[in-house]
Enzyme design. Structure first.
Site, PDB file in Angstrom:
ATOM      1  N   CYS A 203      39.571  92.759 -65.765  1.00 57.17           N
ATOM      2  CA  CYS A 203      40.484  91.858 -66.462  1.00 57.17           C
ATOM      3  C   CYS A 203      41.379  92.697 -67.368  1.00 57.17           C
ATOM      4  CB  CYS A 203      39.676  90.858 -67.293  1.00 57.17           C
ATOM      5  SG  CYS A 203      40.682  89.682 -68.209  1.00 57.17           S
TER       6      CYS A 203
ATOM      7  N   HIS B 196      39.910  82.943 -61.404  1.00 53.94           N
ATOM      8  CA  HIS B 196      39.874  83.838 -62.578  1.00 53.94           C
ATOM      9  C   HIS B 196      40.914  83.385 -63.617  1.00 53.94           C
ATOM     10  CE1 HIS B 196      39.630  88.177 -64.248  1.00 53.94           C
ATOM     11  NE2 HIS B 196      40.650  87.635 -64.901  1.00 53.94           N
ATOM     12  N   GLU B 197      42.108  83.024 -63.137  1.00 46.71           N
ATOM     13  CA  GLU B 197      43.192  82.650 -64.071  1.00 46.71           C
ATOM     14  C   GLU B 197      42.976  81.272 -64.685  1.00 46.71           C
ATOM     15  OE1 GLU B 197      44.654  85.176 -64.767  1.00 46.71           O
ATOM     16  OE2 GLU B 197      44.319  86.324 -62.934  1.00 46.71           O
TER      17      GLU B 197
ATOM     18  N   HIS C  70      40.743  81.487 -67.527  1.00 47.41           N
ATOM     19  CA  HIS C  70      41.366  81.927 -68.790  1.00 47.41           C
ATOM     20  C   HIS C  70      41.937  80.735 -69.562  1.00 47.41           C
ATOM     21  CE1 HIS C  70      41.027  86.246 -68.869  1.00 47.41           C
ATOM     22  NE2 HIS C  70      41.669  86.444 -67.733  1.00 47.41           N
TER      23      HIS C  70
HETATM   24  C1  SB7 Z   1      40.090  90.425 -59.635  1.00 50.73           C
HETATM   25  C2  SB7 Z   1      41.116  90.562 -60.540  1.00 50.73           C
HETATM   26  C3  SB7 Z   1      41.793  89.450 -60.998  1.00 50.73           C
HETATM   27  C4  SB7 Z   1      41.437  88.214 -60.528  1.00 50.73           C
HETATM   28  C5  SB7 Z   1      40.414  88.080 -59.620  1.00 50.73           C
HETATM   29  C6  SB7 Z   1      39.749  89.182 -59.174  1.00 50.73           C
HETATM   30  C7  SB7 Z   1      42.945  89.548 -61.976  1.00 50.73           C
HETATM   31  C8  SB7 Z   1      42.789  90.586 -63.015  1.00 50.73           C
HETATM   32  C9  SB7 Z   1      43.913  90.556 -63.999  1.00 50.73           C
HETATM   33  N1  SB7 Z   1      43.661  89.620 -65.020  1.00 50.73           N
HETATM   34  O1  SB7 Z   1      42.991  89.964 -66.093  1.00 50.73           O
HETATM   35  C10 SB7 Z   1      44.263  88.385 -65.010  1.00 50.73           C
HETATM   36  O2  SB7 Z   1      43.663  87.466 -65.803  1.00 50.73           O
HETATM   37 NI    NI Z   2      41.770  88.243 -66.588  1.00 53.14          NI
END
Ligand code: SB7
Ligand code: NI
Length: 212
Positions: free
Chosen positions: A139, A182-183, A186
């Protein structure tokens, strides 16, 4: 002290490029808050912020710009990472590289499997089956490695509003479903490592799909 409006006005200035200095790190309470839905139709500010977030991701994946601006590569970004507590996420996932008969990679610049800003995105349904990326996750708001399977839904249906304030629905699987999960996390104050088994980070779960 700066207010969210002041930070936002700085980020959307035409001359501003988002850099790692604009991204808050773990420990900042904004990353643990539940972000606010944006008003519809979208304001110009929210549209511009989405464009800046995509521009950041594009720069972060461009070797020249990434070195110049000292960016870590990213495929996704959520507004709370910019200390803006709004339900805005940007996704920029390059397409799988294609190869010719001789096995040489066919260069295809600016070719993306996902290139979208999603407003008020929510998972409206998901598979029972789970999935995790083989190498774990990282992240941009976390300056350390946290190893382990980040257990997520294998398939998701997401409802969101696009940059034209139009309601959209999209079904995603594999890596393409991991990034928006993942987003969206957040925007709900959830970090990737919340989904790692603290006892046994690389424990294989029954039926879990491993994405490599
Ligand atoms: C691996 C990386 C991400 C999402 C899913 C799997 C994004 C990483 C970048 N971020 O921190 C965005 O929030
Ligand atoms: Ni992230």
């Amino acid at each position: 002290m700066t207010t969210q409006d002041e930070r936002q006005n700085k980020l959307i200035r035409p001359s501003h490029y988002i850099t790692m200095d604009d991204i808050i790190r773990e420990g900042n309470p904004t990353l643990r808050g539940v972000a606010e839905r944006v008003a519809l139709p979208l304001s110009n500010v929210d549209i511009l912020l989405g464009e800046k977030m995509i521009q950041f991701l594009r720069n972060s994946q461009d070797p020249v710009m990434a070195e110049k601006l000292e960016l870590r590569a990213g495929v996704g970004l959520a507004a709370p990472q910019l200390d803006i507590s709004k339900r805005i996420i940007a996704l920029l996932v390059p397409s799988e590289p294609k190869f010719d008969e001789e096995g040489n990679e066919i260069p295809s610049k600016e070719d993306y499997a996902l290139n979208t800003v999603m407003y008020n995105a929510r998972i409206i349904s998901h598979s029972v089956e789970e999935a995790a990326i083989a190498t774990g996750e990282g992240c941009l708001s976390v300056d350390r490695e946290v190893p382990g399977y980040v257990v997520r839904h294998a398939r998701v249906t997401i409802e969101y509003y696009d940059k034209n304030s139009e309601k959209k629905k999209i079904r995603l699987k594999g890596f393409h479903s991991m990034v928006p999960q993942h987003e969206i996390d957040h925007t709900d104050g959830i970090m990737f490592y919340d989904h790692i088994d603290p006892e046994n980070p690389w424990k294989m779960r029954e039926g879990m799909q491993i994405i490599d």
